[in-house]
Design a protein around this motif. Sequence first.
Motif, PDB file in Angstrom:
ATOM      1  N   LEU A  43      21.602 -11.704  20.701  1.00 13.15           N
ATOM      2  CA  LEU A  43      22.018 -13.003  21.233  1.00 13.15           C
ATOM      3  C   LEU A  43      22.660 -13.836  20.125  1.00 13.15           C
ATOM      4  N   ARG A  44      22.007 -13.899  18.973  1.00 14.10           N
ATOM      5  CA  ARG A  44      22.574 -14.664  17.866  1.00 14.10           C
ATOM      6  C   ARG A  44      23.913 -14.071  17.441  1.00 14.10           C
ATOM      7  N   ALA A  45      23.969 -12.760  17.310  1.00 18.89           N
ATOM      8  CA  ALA A  45      25.215 -12.107  16.890  1.00 18.89           C
ATOM      9  C   ALA A  45      26.340 -12.385  17.893  1.00 18.89           C
ATOM     10  N   ARG A  46      26.035 -12.306  19.171  1.00 21.48           N
ATOM     11  CA  ARG A  46      27.041 -12.544  20.215  1.00 21.48           C
ATOM     12  C   ARG A  46      27.505 -14.003  20.184  1.00 21.48           C
ATOM     13  N   ARG A  47      26.555 -14.923  20.043  1.00 22.48           N
ATOM     14  CA  ARG A  47      26.893 -16.352  20.022  1.00 22.48           C
ATOM     15  C   ARG A  47      27.802 -16.668  18.843  1.00 22.48           C
ATOM     16  N   VAL A  48      27.437 -16.180  17.670  1.00 21.25           N
ATOM     17  CA  VAL A  48      28.235 -16.433  16.467  1.00 21.25           C
ATOM     18  C   VAL A  48      29.616 -15.798  16.601  1.00 21.25           C
ATOM     19  N   ALA A  49      29.672 -14.574  17.108  1.00 18.66           N
ATOM     20  CA  ALA A  49      30.963 -13.886  17.276  1.00 18.66           C
ATOM     21  C   ALA A  49      31.880 -14.639  18.234  1.00 18.66           C
ATOM     22  N   LYS A  50      31.293 -15.300  19.218  1.00 16.55           N
ATOM     23  CA  LYS A  50      32.080 -16.067  20.193  1.00 16.55           C
ATOM     24  C   LYS A  50      32.417 -17.468  19.674  1.00 16.55           C
ATOM     25  N   GLY A  51      31.864 -17.854  18.533  1.00 19.80           N
ATOM     26  CA  GLY A  51      32.123 -19.174  17.977  1.00 19.80           C
ATOM     27  C   GLY A  51      31.461 -20.293  18.765  1.00 19.80           C
ATOM     28  N   LYS A  70      14.740 -20.974  19.472  1.00 20.12           N
ATOM     29  CA  LYS A  70      13.547 -20.165  19.760  1.00 20.12           C
ATOM     30  C   LYS A  70      13.931 -18.817  20.362  1.00 20.12           C
ATOM     31  N   MET A  71      14.957 -18.801  21.204  1.00 21.88           N
ATOM     32  CA  MET A  71      15.432 -17.531  21.778  1.00 21.88           C
ATOM     33  C   MET A  71      15.877 -16.594  20.661  1.00 21.88           C
ATOM     34  N   GLU A  72      16.629 -17.134  19.721  1.00 16.94           N
ATOM     35  CA  GLU A  72      17.174 -16.321  18.641  1.00 16.94           C
ATOM     36  C   GLU A  72      16.092 -15.891  17.645  1.00 16.94           C
ATOM     37  N   ALA A  73      14.967 -16.589  17.648  1.00 24.05           N
ATOM     38  CA  ALA A  73      13.854 -16.243  16.772  1.00 24.05           C
ATOM     39  C   ALA A  73      12.817 -15.377  17.484  1.00 24.05           C
ATOM     40  N   ALA A  74      13.090 -14.995  18.719  1.00 22.67           N
ATOM     41  CA  ALA A  74      12.173 -14.175  19.531  1.00 22.67           C
ATOM     42  C   ALA A  74      10.803 -14.844  19.668  1.00 22.67           C
ATOM     43  N   ASP A  75      10.810 -16.151  19.824  1.00 18.18           N
ATOM     44  CA  ASP A  75       9.570 -16.900  19.995  1.00 18.18           C
ATOM     45  C   ASP A  75       8.808 -16.378  21.213  1.00 18.18           C
ATOM     46  N   ALA A  76       7.500 -16.346  21.103  1.00 14.27           N
ATOM     47  CA  ALA A  76       6.662 -15.811  22.180  1.00 14.27           C
ATOM     48  C   ALA A  76       6.797 -16.606  23.481  1.00 14.27           C
ATOM     49  N   SER A  77       7.200 -17.860  23.396  1.00 15.65           N
ATOM     50  CA  SER A  77       7.311 -18.692  24.594  1.00 15.65           C
ATOM     51  C   SER A  77       8.587 -18.420  25.395  1.00 15.65           C
TER      52      SER A  77
END
Length: 107
Positions: A43-51, A70-77
Amino acid sequence: MEKSKKAKLTKAGWHVGTTDEFLGLTSEEAALIELKLALSDELRARRVAKGVTQGELAKRLGSSQSRVAKMEAADASVTMDLLVRAHLALGATPKDLARTIGKAKAA
């Protein structure tokens, strides 16, 4: 861990195990964690690649920037469906998601 380091620790009387063993995870729990980590990393890689910033992605999802972090950190919540929805909001296809899931380490 390197084999030589593991051998030294074992020889010294230490038990060297896996994270899964230490946490008492079943193979299913470990596999689910690996899937979540793969989706979060991608997710982080895709977001950064898309700017796209975390804030911009949050607006697309009707969420907050801190939630995206939190999504990009794989937070348990963070739920798996939110991770998938975020990928789709960035233009991922089902094939893209399948490739990402395929990258997850086997438990």
